[in-house]
Write a protein that holds these residues in place. Structure first.
Motif, short mmCIF file in Angstrom:
data_model
loop_
_atom_site.label_atom_id
_atom_site.label_comp_id
_atom_site.label_asym_id
_atom_site.label_seq_id
_atom_site.Cartn_x
_atom_site.Cartn_y
_atom_site.Cartn_z
N GLY A 110 11.59 -21.15 48.00
CA GLY A 110 10.16 -21.27 47.72
C GLY A 110 9.34 -20.27 48.53
N ALA A 111 9.68 -20.14 49.82
CA ALA A 111 8.97 -19.19 50.69
C ALA A 111 9.21 -17.75 50.23
N SER A 112 10.43 -17.45 49.81
CA SER A 112 10.75 -16.10 49.32
C SER A 112 10.02 -15.79 48.03
N ILE A 113 9.95 -16.77 47.13
CA ILE A 113 9.23 -16.58 45.86
C ILE A 113 7.76 -16.24 46.14
N VAL A 114 7.16 -17.03 47.02
CA VAL A 114 5.74 -16.81 47.36
C VAL A 114 5.53 -15.43 47.95
N GLU A 115 6.39 -15.03 48.89
CA GLU A 115 6.20 -13.74 49.55
C GLU A 115 6.47 -12.57 48.60
N LEU A 116 7.42 -12.73 47.70
CA LEU A 116 7.69 -11.68 46.70
C LEU A 116 6.48 -11.49 45.79
N LEU A 161 10.36 -14.34 40.13
CA LEU A 161 10.57 -15.28 39.01
C LEU A 161 12.05 -15.58 38.81
N LEU A 162 12.90 -14.54 38.90
CA LEU A 162 14.34 -14.74 38.71
C LEU A 162 14.97 -15.59 39.81
N LEU A 163 14.43 -15.47 41.02
CA LEU A 163 14.96 -16.26 42.13
C LEU A 163 14.83 -17.75 41.83
N SER A 164 13.73 -18.15 41.22
CA SER A 164 13.55 -19.55 40.88
C SER A 164 14.35 -19.93 39.63
N ILE A 165 14.40 -19.06 38.64
CA ILE A 165 15.14 -19.35 37.40
C ILE A 165 16.64 -19.45 37.67
N ASP A 166 17.18 -18.50 38.42
CA ASP A 166 18.62 -18.49 38.70
C ASP A 166 19.08 -19.74 39.44
N ASN A 167 18.17 -20.33 40.21
CA ASN A 167 18.53 -21.55 40.96
C ASN A 167 17.96 -22.81 40.31
N GLU A 168 17.40 -22.64 39.10
CA GLU A 168 16.83 -23.75 38.33
C GLU A 168 15.74 -24.49 39.09
N ASP A 169 14.98 -23.75 39.87
CA ASP A 169 13.83 -24.33 40.59
C ASP A 169 12.60 -24.24 39.69
N PHE A 170 12.66 -24.92 38.56
CA PHE A 170 11.61 -24.76 37.55
C PHE A 170 10.27 -25.35 38.00
N ASP A 171 10.34 -26.37 38.87
CA ASP A 171 9.09 -26.93 39.38
C ASP A 171 8.38 -25.93 40.29
N LEU A 172 9.15 -25.18 41.09
CA LEU A 172 8.56 -24.16 41.95
C LEU A 172 8.03 -23.00 41.11
N LEU A 173 8.77 -22.67 40.05
CA LEU A 173 8.35 -21.59 39.15
C LEU A 173 7.01 -21.91 38.49
N LYS A 174 6.83 -23.17 38.09
CA LYS A 174 5.58 -23.56 37.46
C LYS A 174 4.41 -23.40 38.42
N LEU A 175 4.60 -23.81 39.67
CA LEU A 175 3.54 -23.73 40.66
C LEU A 175 3.13 -22.28 40.94
N ILE A 176 4.10 -21.39 41.07
CA ILE A 176 3.77 -19.99 41.35
C ILE A 176 3.21 -19.30 40.11
N SER A 177 3.67 -19.71 38.93
CA SER A 177 3.17 -19.10 37.68
C SER A 177 1.70 -19.42 37.46
N ILE A 178 1.31 -20.64 37.79
CA ILE A 178 -0.11 -21.02 37.71
C ILE A 178 -0.95 -20.12 38.61
N ALA A 179 -0.42 -19.87 39.81
CA ALA A 179 -1.14 -19.01 40.77
C ALA A 179 -1.28 -17.59 40.24
N VAL A 180 -0.22 -17.02 39.68
CA VAL A 180 -0.26 -15.65 39.15
C VAL A 180 -1.29 -15.55 38.02
N ARG A 181 -1.29 -16.55 37.13
CA ARG A 181 -2.26 -16.55 36.03
C ARG A 181 -3.68 -16.59 36.55
#
Length: 363
Positions: A110-116, A161-181
């Protein structure tokens, strides 16, 4: 690029800054003392998660690896000029606080996704703003030009995005995707309103919520989600992050009117025709003649240094600064009130220090 007109060697020893004689004309050590104090506070905040942050840095570096040598050279440059890493700190501190010291490998992801995502947005911001500097270093676009910088930003977004998808962290992906939008929507809203100079106070809050606060909200939400918190806790932590983000951006806007030597010139927002809260308040509380003068100054004389100084002085006299500080503290108090729902811990203490740092920082 212009050569900086001063250079001061700074030595940190037991939290104090010692400045040697400047090589160039400036003799003040104020900026560097502020930096020293800031670093000491950040280290205090980071202390309960020191081990996690050290491991995170390795994982974050690994997450950017590519088969393309050019990309690896650029990402190596990015890692070397890292900032305070406040956003990963929010992820770890919230995760630890809501789980009573528990932890999960997902928190690192989660921290890596945010920083990326955050790093990608900074790379793209420098292109949009035609900025050649970032954190005192040359920006990616300054060193490798816009075309490569755009591709690097895109690559970092994709890796996040791939870091979350590859590990099936879809809940984390949704949270960061909302932020990007929302970051994209906030930027476009600000551009649209800047053309007309018709930003109301409510619109201003919406712009800074989307541009700045949404990513910090995502950090805190991801921290809570990464350790298996329920939806109520996740949304509460998102709101906590949003309040901090609002206070953070309002503080940034106040720097434009600061008399202190902070390493950032005043009047930049006025020159770029950005309508921030001190100016919005002043426009709403002055005579029609004064309002016409202010609008004319921002539209047609925003590059006139003398006129910009006059606008800054007028905003200060009109109570814009005091009102803005009051609103900043309102958001600070809202964030603190959410923390009252959690038992005392070293992680909660660090989050309180983080909130204080956001509103008290000098740079």
């Amino acid at each position: 690029m212009r050569r900086p007109n001063f250079f001061i060697k700074r030595v940190l020893l037991k939290g104090k800054a010692f400045c040697q004689k400047p090589i160039f004309k400036h003799s003040s050590c104020v900026i560097f003392i502020n930096l020293a104090v800031r670093m000491k506070v950040v280290e205090e905040i980071k202390y309960p998660i020191q081990k996690e942050m050290e491991l995170f840095e390795k994982k974050f570096k690994d997450s950017m690896l590519s088969k393309a040598p050019l990309l690896n050279r650029i990402t190596y440059y990015i890692v070397r000029r890292k900032g305070k890493q406040m956003r990963p700190m929010f992820v770890f501190l919230v995760a630890k606080m809501v789980s009573n010291g528990g932890f999960d490998p997902r928190t690192y992801r989660g921290a890596s996704i945010v920083e990326l995502i955050h790093t990608a947005s900074l790379v793209h911001d420098d292109i949009v703003d035609d900025s050649n500097r970032r954190r005192g270093f040359f920006s990616i676009n300054a060193l490798w030009k816009n075309k490569i910088a755009v591709l690097v930003g895109d690559y970092l977004f994709a890796k996040g995005l791939l870091l979350s998808i590859d590990n099936e962290d879809f809940d984390l992906l949704k949270l960061i995707s909302i932020a990007v939008r929302e970051i994209s929507e906030g930027e476009l809203l600000q551009i649209e309103k800047a053309r007309k100079l018709d930003i109301t106070e409510d619109v201003y809050y919406e712009i800074i919520r989307q541009k700045t606060a949404t990513l910090i909200a995502a950090c805190c939400g991801i921290g809570a989600a990464s350790v298996g918190s329920n939806q109520e806790t996740i949304q509460q932590m998102r709101k906590f992050g949003q309040y901090i983000g609002m206070a953070f951006q309002i503080k940034d806007d106040l720097f434009d009117y600061s008399d202190e030597k902070i390493g950032k010139p005043t009047g930049i927002d006025i020159k770029e025709q950005k309508m921030t809260l001190p100016l919005i308040y002043t426009l709403n509380h002055c005579t029609s003649k004064e309002k016409a003068w202010l609008i004319n100054s921002i539209k047609k004389h925003n590059t006139d240094k003398k006129r910009v100084k006059e606008v800054i002085a007028f905003v200060k006299q009109g109570g814009g600064i005091e009102y803005t500080i009051e609103k900043m503290h309102d958001y600070k108090n809202k964030a603190l009130s959410i923390l009252e729902n959690y038992p005392d811990s070293e992680y909660k203490t660090s989050l309180v220090k983080m909130i204080d740092y956001v509103v008290e920082r000098k740079i």
